[in-house]
Each structure stands twice: as C-alpha cells, then as structure tokens.
Design an enzyme around this catalytic site. Structure first.
Site, PDB file in Angstrom:
ATOM      1  N   HIS A 165       0.843  -1.213   0.000  1.00  6.80           N
ATOM      2  CA  HIS A 165       0.000   0.000   0.000  1.00  6.80           C
ATOM      3  C   HIS A 165       0.865   1.245   0.000  1.00  6.80           C
ATOM      4  CE1 HIS A 165      -3.215   2.755   1.470  1.00  6.80           C
ATOM      5  NE2 HIS A 165      -3.998   1.880   0.864  1.00  6.80           N
ATOM      6  N   PHE A 166       1.444   1.678  -0.933  1.00  8.17           N
ATOM      7  CA  PHE A 166       1.525   1.244  -2.313  1.00  8.17           C
ATOM      8  C   PHE A 166       2.993   1.004  -2.633  1.00  8.17           C
ATOM      9  CE2 PHE A 166      -2.271   3.887  -1.940  1.00  8.17           C
ATOM     10  CZ  PHE A 166      -3.227   3.068  -2.506  1.00  8.17           C
TER      11      PHE A 166
END
Length: 152
Positions: free
Chosen positions: A47-48
């Site tokens: 993420h991410f």
C-alpha cells in the site's frame, strides 16, 4: 485511578496491530496518544509499492486505540478495580472521519480525543489526528463499547 502506564499495559492490541506507543495525557474527559509508523509496518509492502501510504483504516484504528480503548480503560478504571478492568475489551462500533492528508513511514502522529458520551461502557469520542509538527491529518467521531473478554 489507573496510571498511563497501567492503561497501556491493559490495551489488548499488540504488534503488529498496536498503534499507540505512549499516552501523553489522560484525564476524566480526554486522552492524547502518540505513535510512530515504522518503516517495516507490514501494510506498507502492498500500500503502495514504491510509494508507501498508511491506509485510512489503520489511521482510524490509531484514533480508536487512543480515543476508545485507552480512554475507555481509563474511564472504567475510575469506576472499577484494575483486575475488573482487565476483564473488559473495548470493541469498535462506529466512526465518521474525514481525511485531509496522508501519513507515510517514519512519521509520528498525535491523537487527541475528547469524551462526548460515556455510559454503561459505551463511549463516543471526538478525535483528531495530527503529525508531530501539528499538521492536521484527520478528525471526526468514533464509538465503541466495553464487553467481557469471554464474550468473544
């Protein structure tokens, strides 16, 4: 009345799902807690990738751990002995939160919580999350209730 250290010891969440390092303030109607998001938090890997961002649900959990769990333990400790408080776990029931900024790895956040409602182990708090430098990140209301540990 429980000390901030006793309250921290009674918080059931542990690493990797504990998002409160220290209680800065704890009173009859408020709590302030801090947490530093470590670079190795498990959720950053996905993420991410290449540009890690703390998920909003984790920021809500961070606000709840100070504004519901720690404050709830403290308030219950004003009514019951510590051994009885230890038999109760505060569970999340509702949140209404708005975000204005992202939080990344290595950043320290400060959660300020103000009791709005406390009755029969039900707690509603107004919460605000800021970076250590005072930059506003998110705020709103969170609710929860204390239940006996053997109920789940």
């Amino acid at each position: 009345m429980l000390t901030p250290e006793q309250v921290l010891d009674l918080i059931p969440q542990q690493r990797p799902f504990r998002f409160i390092d220290r209680l800065v303030e704890l009173g009859e109607a408020s709590a302030v807690g801090e947490y530093t998001f470590r670079d190795d938090e498990t959720f950053y890997a996905g993420h991410f990738p290449g540009h890690p961002v703390t998920p909003g649900v984790i920021l809500i959990e961070t606000m709840c751990q100070t504004g519901l769990v720690a404050l709830g333990i403290h308030l219950l400790g004003m009514e019951l002995p510590e051994r009885e408080v230890a038999k109760t776990v505060t569970l999340f029931t509702d949140a209404e939160v708005e975000f204005e900024r992202v939080v990344g790895p290595g950043e320290t956040v400060r959660v300020s919580a103000e009791k709005m409602f406390w009755r029969r182990r039900k707690l509603k708090s107004k919460v605000e999350l800021k970076l250590a430098d005072g930059t506003y990140v998110a705020g709103g209301t969170v609710s929860g209730m204390g239940v006996a540990r053997e109920q789940f």
